[in-house]
Design an enzyme around this catalytic site. Structure first.
Site, short mmCIF file in Angstrom:
data_model
loop_
_atom_site.label_atom_id
_atom_site.label_comp_id
_atom_site.label_asym_id
_atom_site.label_seq_id
_atom_site.Cartn_x
_atom_site.Cartn_y
_atom_site.Cartn_z
N ASP A 1 71.07 44.99 32.20
CA ASP A 1 70.86 44.23 33.43
C ASP A 1 71.03 45.11 34.67
O ASP A 1 70.68 44.71 35.77
CB ASP A 1 71.87 43.07 33.51
N LYS B 1 64.15 35.56 25.73
CA LYS B 1 64.48 36.98 25.62
C LYS B 1 64.42 37.42 24.16
O LYS B 1 63.88 38.49 23.84
CB LYS B 1 65.86 37.25 26.22
N GLN C 1 74.48 36.56 29.31
CA GLN C 1 73.73 35.59 30.09
C GLN C 1 74.63 34.95 31.16
O GLN C 1 75.71 34.45 30.84
CB GLN C 1 73.16 34.51 29.15
#
Ligand code: NDP
Length: 307
Positions: free
Chosen positions: A124, A57, A101
């Site tokens: 997200d 990422k 995460q």
């Protein structure tokens, strides 16, 4: 039965490269008005798979000109300390996107942490406000994997309105938001799951089949309508012929005899997930400055998943 040469293998790597090019252009446009989008990535603990995801990422962010800010916390970090960091990131104007995460260590309440993220920085798309907004058809930050799947579908099937889409799986991360996006694109949507009866028969009615199950090669040709478009989200590691390999939820070789288009695993949906994280970061930067929303270039490039 298909002529195999007429089957389109949907190239997720090429599609992701296109999305990343678009993101880069948008970052350049934002930088011209003095904004460099910033993505904070928070990793708690040292799970090896999570470390790889975070590294990828950060690399993709750098390639697109997004400033990435990594926060690596020890595995015994308390929930209060993590919530405090999120509060700081929420308040930091240089941070446009916050990604925590997953999975988090067991002593931390994942739901509480995700709900603490400012919905406008929730790249997200897991915050309840964004989940609700998506189901209302509003312009919100959308989970990256389903957003990437929609782009693959739009690029490979054109008009989606009126098509019957069947989604296998009802998780909050993939199945449910996928169904909401397909509905928003005017598909007729059926969601099936582990308690569904007549699973195979329902799938056989699908013009578009999205498999997000986590069961290697569950779906074979006998589940598919001739000419169906198949998006295989599953990533399953199996041992075969003495080798470790990744396969999807769809038996790719078997499916080829029925489908008109299909994503491979690997190289299908996977690369799109990370590309849409970058897309969501620039979309977040734009959503945080409503003045930029009216700028047509941003509006077109930022939300391809939002019709
Ligand atoms: P979850 O385990 O959260 O959800 C799986 C879903 O599949 C559930 O709704 C479950 O039903 C359903 N299911 C399980 N077994 C069956 C069955 N035999 N028949 C029908 N439905 C079944 O998984 P995720 O949604 O998080 O992920 C799904 C897959 O996608 C995984 O392989 C994951 O690795 C992959 N993935 C890939 C990503 C990418 O970037 N390509 C990103 C995210 C996930 P029920 O609700 O009844 O339990």
């Amino acid at each position: 039965m298909n002529s195999l040469s007429s089957v389109k293998i949907i190239d997720g790597k090429a599609a992701a490269a296109r999305v990343l090019r678009e993101v880069r252009i948008e970052v350049e446009q934002l930088m011209r008005v003095g904004i460099q989008p910033g993505l904070a990535v928070v990793l708690v603990g040292c799970d090896p798979a999570s470390q790889v995801y975070v590294r990828n990422k950060v690399l993709r962010a750098e390639e697109t000109g997004i400033r990435s800010i990594e926060h690596k916390l020890p595995a015994d970090t308390g929930e209060a300390a993590l919530l405090e960091l999120i509060e700081r990131l929420n308040a930091d104007p240089a941070v446009n996107g916050i990604l925590v995460q997953l999975p988090l260590p067991r002593h931390i309440d994942e739901h509480r942490v995700l709900q603490a993220i400012d919905p406008l920085k929730d790249v997200d798309g897991f915050h309840a406000e964004n989940v609700g907004g998506l189901s209302q058809g509003r312009e919100v930050l959308t989970p990256c994997t389903p957003a990437g799947c929609m782009r693959l579908l739009q690029d490979s099937c054109g008009e989606l309105a009126g098509k019957h889409a069947v989604v296998i799986g009802r998780s909050n991360i993939v199945g449910k938001p996928m169904a909401a996006l397909l509905l928003k694109a005017h598909c007729t949507v059926t969601v099936v799951h582990s308690r569904s009866s007549n699973l195979r028969e329902l799938c056989r009615q699908a013009d578009i089949l999205v498999a997000a199950v986590g069961k290697p090669r569950l779906v074979d040709a006998s589940w598919l309508k001739p000419g169906a478009v198949v998006i295989d989200v599953g990533i399953n590691r199996i041992e075969e012929d003495g080798k470790s390999r990744l396969v999807g939820d769809v038996d790719f070789d078997s499916a080829l005899s029925q489908v008109s288009a299909i994503t491979p695993v690997p190289g299908g949906v996977g690369p799109m997930t990370i590309a849409y994280l970058m897309q969501n970061t620039v979309t977040a930067a734009r959503l945080q400055r409503p003045a930029l929303l009216s700028h047509s270039t941003f509006a077109e490039a930022s939300c391809p998943s939002i019709s």
